[in-house]
Write a protein that holds these residues in place. Structure first.
Motif, PDB file in Angstrom:
ATOM      1  N   THR A 154      -5.355   5.543  -0.082  1.00  0.00           N
ATOM      2  CA  THR A 154      -4.316   4.516  -0.087  1.00  0.00           C
ATOM      3  C   THR A 154      -4.612   3.539  -1.217  1.00  0.00           C
ATOM      4  O   THR A 154      -5.735   3.038  -1.327  1.00  0.00           O
ATOM      5  N   PRO A 197       0.822  -1.212   0.000  1.00  0.00           N
ATOM      6  CA  PRO A 197       0.000   0.000   0.000  1.00  0.00           C
ATOM      7  C   PRO A 197       0.859   1.267   0.000  1.00  0.00           C
ATOM      8  O   PRO A 197       1.870   1.341   0.692  1.00  0.00           O
ATOM      9  N   VAL A 198       0.446   2.228  -0.814  1.00  0.00           N
ATOM     10  CA  VAL A 198       1.102   3.543  -0.830  1.00  0.00           C
ATOM     11  C   VAL A 198       0.013   4.622  -0.792  1.00  0.00           C
ATOM     12  O   VAL A 198      -1.115   4.396  -1.220  1.00  0.00           O
ATOM     13  N   ARG A 199       0.379   5.765  -0.312  1.00  0.00           N
ATOM     14  CA  ARG A 199      -0.570   6.889  -0.218  1.00  0.00           C
ATOM     15  C   ARG A 199      -0.548   7.662  -1.529  1.00  0.00           C
ATOM     16  O   ARG A 199       0.495   8.133  -1.964  1.00  0.00           O
ATOM     17  N   ASP A 200      -1.719   7.781  -2.179  1.00  0.00           N
ATOM     18  CA  ASP A 200      -1.870   8.567  -3.405  1.00  0.00           C
ATOM     19  C   ASP A 200      -2.350   9.953  -2.999  1.00  0.00           C
ATOM     20  O   ASP A 200      -3.514  10.138  -2.612  1.00  0.00           O
ATOM     21  N   GLU A 201      -1.462  10.943  -3.081  1.00  0.00           N
ATOM     22  CA  GLU A 201      -1.788  12.306  -2.624  1.00  0.00           C
ATOM     23  C   GLU A 201      -2.830  12.981  -3.518  1.00  0.00           C
ATOM     24  O   GLU A 201      -3.606  13.799  -3.044  1.00  0.00           O
TER      25      GLU A 201
END
Length: 200
Positions: A62, A53-57
């Motif tokens: 996420t 999981p990565v944070r999509d700004e």
């Protein structure tokens, strides 16, 4: 082409190479533990992971990035047990590979592997297989880490898989280690030819 190996020794050399290759491939591949997170397949090795999981700004959400990669640092590996497993299994794979390449050279070089050298190589293989087996035994102790629990429906714990399952790479590594410990170690005792006794 001269060889320092008996017929059993040639089979030992090939089996040593195959078991070392199985261990090394299994160790490097991140498919020891399989699960899913956010409806995407996730897999773990000892020091690698696929899908995270990565944070999509932009979307302020996420998302799962479907890529495989190593952890950024040794300390980033999710649990202490997996760090120990990585080191122990890596050393074991190195020992098996060293013996396998030496054994293959023995097929082409005369007087490289004597009976004594063959038995010593078998001892090294036993130690290598034991280290890899220990790494495989340690691996389930890390299933209580937060990363694994997120993937396995928060139901995983030490030796409890939850909704996850064991992947092919784990079996490949363990099978290679068992072959090295049991078959290769035994065959190594009969691998080398008796050295010629020179009269001087």
């Amino acid at each position: 082409m001269a060889s320092s190996l008996t017929c059993v020794g040639v089979v030992w050399a090939l089996l040593s190479f195959l078991s070392a290759a199985a261990c090394c491939v299994g160790f490097f591949m991140p498919y020891w533990l399989l699960g899913s997170q956010m409806d995407k397949p996730v897999s773990f090795g000892t020091f690698r992971r696929c899908s995270y999981p990565v944070r999509d700004e932009e979307r302020q959400a996420t998302v799962m990035l479907e890529q495989c990669g190593r952890y950024a640092s040794f300390q980033a590996i999710p649990s202490l047990e997996w760090r120990i497993c990585t080191v122990v299994t890596g050393v074991g794979c190195g020992l098996l590979l060293l013996v396998a390449l030496t054994a293959l050279m023995g097929c082409c070089v005369s007087e490289l592997i004597s009976r004594a050298v063959g038995r010593a190589a078998g001892g090294i293989q036993f130690v290598g297989g034991l280290l890899i087996g220990s790494g495989c035994a340690l691996y389930p102790l890390g299933w209580d880490s937060e990363e694994v629990q997120q993937t396995c429906s928060n139901a995983s714990d030490q030796f409890e898989l939850g909704s996850c399952e064991i992947g092919w790479a784990y079996y490949c590594t363990g099978g290679g280690a068992a072959t090295a410990m049991l078959l290769c170690t035994l065959m190594s005792c009969f691998a080398g030819k008796k050295q010629k006794q020179y009269p001087y």
